[in-house]
Design a protein around this motif. Structure first.
Motif, PDB file in Angstrom:
ATOM      1  N   TYR A 122      48.923  41.951  29.908  1.00  0.00           N
ATOM      2  CA  TYR A 122      47.828  41.285  29.457  1.00  0.00           C
ATOM      3  C   TYR A 122      47.435  41.629  27.908  1.00  0.00           C
ATOM      4  O   TYR A 122      47.310  40.730  27.271  1.00  0.00           O
ATOM      5  CB  TYR A 122      46.538  41.389  30.263  1.00  0.00           C
ATOM      6  N   SER A 123      47.762  42.778  27.768  1.00  0.00           N
ATOM      7  CA  SER A 123      47.344  43.398  26.405  1.00  0.00           C
ATOM      8  C   SER A 123      48.568  43.006  25.293  1.00  0.00           C
ATOM      9  O   SER A 123      48.175  42.977  24.143  1.00  0.00           O
ATOM     10  CB  SER A 123      47.025  44.881  26.267  1.00  0.00           C
ATOM     11  N   LYS A 177      40.391  31.897  33.598  1.00  0.00           N
ATOM     12  CA  LYS A 177      40.351  33.315  33.040  1.00  0.00           C
ATOM     13  C   LYS A 177      41.033  34.192  33.837  1.00  0.00           C
ATOM     14  O   LYS A 177      40.663  34.297  34.910  1.00  0.00           O
ATOM     15  CB  LYS A 177      38.639  33.734  33.088  1.00  0.00           C
ATOM     16  N   ALA A 231      45.277  36.429  23.603  1.00  0.00           N
ATOM     17  CA  ALA A 231      43.988  36.148  24.504  1.00  0.00           C
ATOM     18  C   ALA A 231      43.840  34.740  25.043  1.00  0.00           C
ATOM     19  O   ALA A 231      43.148  34.560  25.918  1.00  0.00           O
ATOM     20  CB  ALA A 231      42.728  36.564  23.495  1.00  0.00           C
ATOM     21  N   THR A 232      44.504  33.856  24.225  1.00  0.00           N
ATOM     22  CA  THR A 232      44.736  32.480  24.832  1.00  0.00           C
ATOM     23  C   THR A 232      46.099  32.014  24.924  1.00  0.00           C
ATOM     24  O   THR A 232      46.814  32.121  23.686  1.00  0.00           O
ATOM     25  CB  THR A 232      43.902  31.378  23.738  1.00  0.00           C
ATOM     26  N   ARG A 292      42.116  37.069  29.607  1.00  0.00           N
ATOM     27  CA  ARG A 292      42.598  36.044  28.872  1.00  0.00           C
ATOM     28  C   ARG A 292      42.334  34.738  29.320  1.00  0.00           C
ATOM     29  O   ARG A 292      42.268  34.342  30.423  1.00  0.00           O
ATOM     30  CB  ARG A 292      44.075  36.150  28.820  1.00  0.00           C
TER      31      ARG A 292
END
Length: 513
Positions: free
Chosen positions: A434-435, A229, A439-440, A247
């Motif tokens: 990150y955004s 993570k 998410a993966t 993520r």
């Protein structure tokens, strides 16, 4: 009646006379008091730390050929005769009295207070210029003239301070080196064997690389691939917005250097590839872009100043080099060894720093308890028992880099992933990285373009809050080259940051089992 009237008419003159006398007495007493409160002896009565007077009397401001002696208030207050002088004297005096009554000088970090970042807040540039009217005196070197010309043209725009280059003028420091072009040093190594070949790697396990033609080697740790993570959860203390959203990131296996690139390693590269200072940066970049062998790579020009700061070299991390310099080092070591060395991606760096953990640090502990922030910790002190064994940071560094032996390794076997020096990553920095990605994700490389690069890990001058594995920083190229007087500015060395370095990773090829 007539006599009473005459008496009353004389009273205003009497009041005026008495008032004038009192005013003169007050002024004389006030002036005498102001003079007394500005003497060196009065300053010494409060400032009892070991550097105040011993180092001052050894400095060029006290002991010089001209016989002119500079006093404490000549540097530590604005020029006399202005309201600014009296205001700052009152403010500084109250601050010092409060500290004298409420704090114990034995608890102060004197080494930190000797550094430039602190000194610029207690020395007034106007006072420097009040005495040093002529910036081009007889006997000034060519390099000094270049630096002073740069100062004159950029003082206001870049908020340049005289003390940035002349830190030891007021308080002598035997380890301080005035900024100037230096020669290429020799490497310091206890080894006597000169390696002729790099190490052959056939298995995915730790190995020690040899730099051919030198006596220098360095350890590489096999980092197994995995998923973790990346980033910090919303409830993590001291979390910043650019650390999320969290993520699920998968990275493939890679090798990573056990420690940051040392001075022994970096000087080996410098000695073999160094460039002359007069070659234009664009020519060097074009040459390196098309270089296909070690002999064709152009390395750093001589540094402006002493990049090691006199702190020691050997296995200490090499510092003050630019991102470009770190990149070319990776190109050089790859050509020397036949392997693919490079800077880590941000994802690889955080995965390696965490060492399989999901907590703020790879060791047990709460950032709130470790940090010097917050009124409770400022009053009673933070908990340093655990973090001191793993991290070189502001409370245990002595405000300089330290050797890797000072700390324990993380679960992967890496040292100084947190603290000591900031480390370059290959990614461009963006606060919303990150955004902007799934998410993966597997082996993310960051934005396709940008202005500044990601740096990670915090350094010797940072608080424990910045040592968290998720903390993100970026380069600040213009700010870190602020006082470099060279035109064009160096593409190899930063002039205004000390705690920056890097470590390398190596991609295993298809033959590695």
């Amino acid at each position: 009646m007539s006599s009473a009237r005459k008496s009353s008419k004389k009273r205003p003159w009497l009041v005026f006379f008495i008032g004038a006398i009192l005013g003169i007495v007050v002024m004389l007493c006030g002036n005498k008091a102001m003079h007394h409160f500005g003497t060196d002896e009065y300053c010494e009565s409060c400032h009892v730390h070991p550097h105040t007077f011993d180092s001052w009397k050894m400095s060029s401001h006290y002991n010089n050929e001209s016989g002119v002696r500079v006093h404490c208030i000549d540097c530590h207050l604005p020029p006399k005769g202005s309201f600014y002088h009296f205001r700052e004297k009152a403010r500084t005096g109250l601050h010092d009295l409060w500290a004298y009554w409420t704090k114990d000088s034995a608890d102060f970090n004197w080494e930190q207070k000797r550094q430039l970042d602190y000194a610029v807040n207690i020395v007034y540039n106007e006072s420097c210029k009040e005495c040093h009217v002529n910036l081009f005196p007889k006997g000034l070197t060519d390099e000094g003239g270049t630096a002073h010309l740069y100062y004159e043209g950029n003082e206001k725009k870049l908020n340049l301070q005289c003390i940035s280059c002349h830190l030891d003028a007021g308080h002598y420091d035997p380890n301080y080196k005035h900024a100037k072009m230096t020669g290429i040093p020799t490497i310091s190594s206890a080894n006597v064997e000169i390696f002729t070949e790099p190490v052959t790697v056939t298995r995915f396990e730790d190995y020690t690389e040899h730099i051919p033609g030198t006596a220098v080697s360095f350890d590489m740790i096999a980092i197994p691939g995995g998923t973790f993570k990346m980033g910090s959860p919303n409830n993590e203390k001291f979390r910043r917005d650019d650390e999320g959203p969290v993520r699920d990131v998968t990275v493939n296996r890679f090798f990573m250097a056990k420690i940051e690139v040392s001075w022994d390693e970096y000087w080996s590269y410098h000695i073999e590839t160094s460039s002359e200072g007069r070659i234009p940066p664009e020519v060097i970049k074009e040459r390196n872009l098309n270089a296909h062998s070690v002999d064709a790579i152009s390395g750093p020009t001589p540094p402006f100043g002493v990049p090691s700061q006199g702190w020691g070299e050997g296995l200490r991390p090499a510092i003050t080099m630019t991102y470009y310099s770190a990149e070319i080092y990776c190109k050089w070591i790859s050509a020397k060894t036949g392997k693919k060395y490079r800077l880590p991606t941000e994802a690889e760096w955080e995965y390696a720093a965490r060492g399989g953990t999901e907590t703020p640090y790879f060791f047990p502990g709460n950032p709130k308890k470790f940090s010097s922030q917050g009124w409770w910790n400022k009053m009673f002190g933070p908990d340093t028992a655990v973090i001191n064994s793993f991290v070189i940071y502001d409370l245990n560094s002595g405000m300089k880099t330290q050797e890797p032996l000072r700390v324990h390794q993380n679960p992967f076997g890496l040292k100084n992933m947190l603290g000591n020096v900031l480390e370059y990553c290959s990614d461009w920095y963006a606060p919303d990285t990150y955004s902007q990605t799934p998410a993966t994700v597997t082996d993310p490389k960051g934005p396709a373009e940008g202005v500044e690069r990601v740096v990670r890990g915090g350094n010797y001058a940072n608080d424990a809050a910045d040592m968290r594995a998720a903390s993100r920083f970026s380069t600040k190229t213009e700010e870190w080259l602020k006082t470099d007087p060279q035109q064009p500015k160096s593409i190899w060395w930063y002039s205004d940051i000390k705690g920056i370095g890097f470590r390398v990773v190596c991609e295993p090829d298809s033959t590695v089992n």
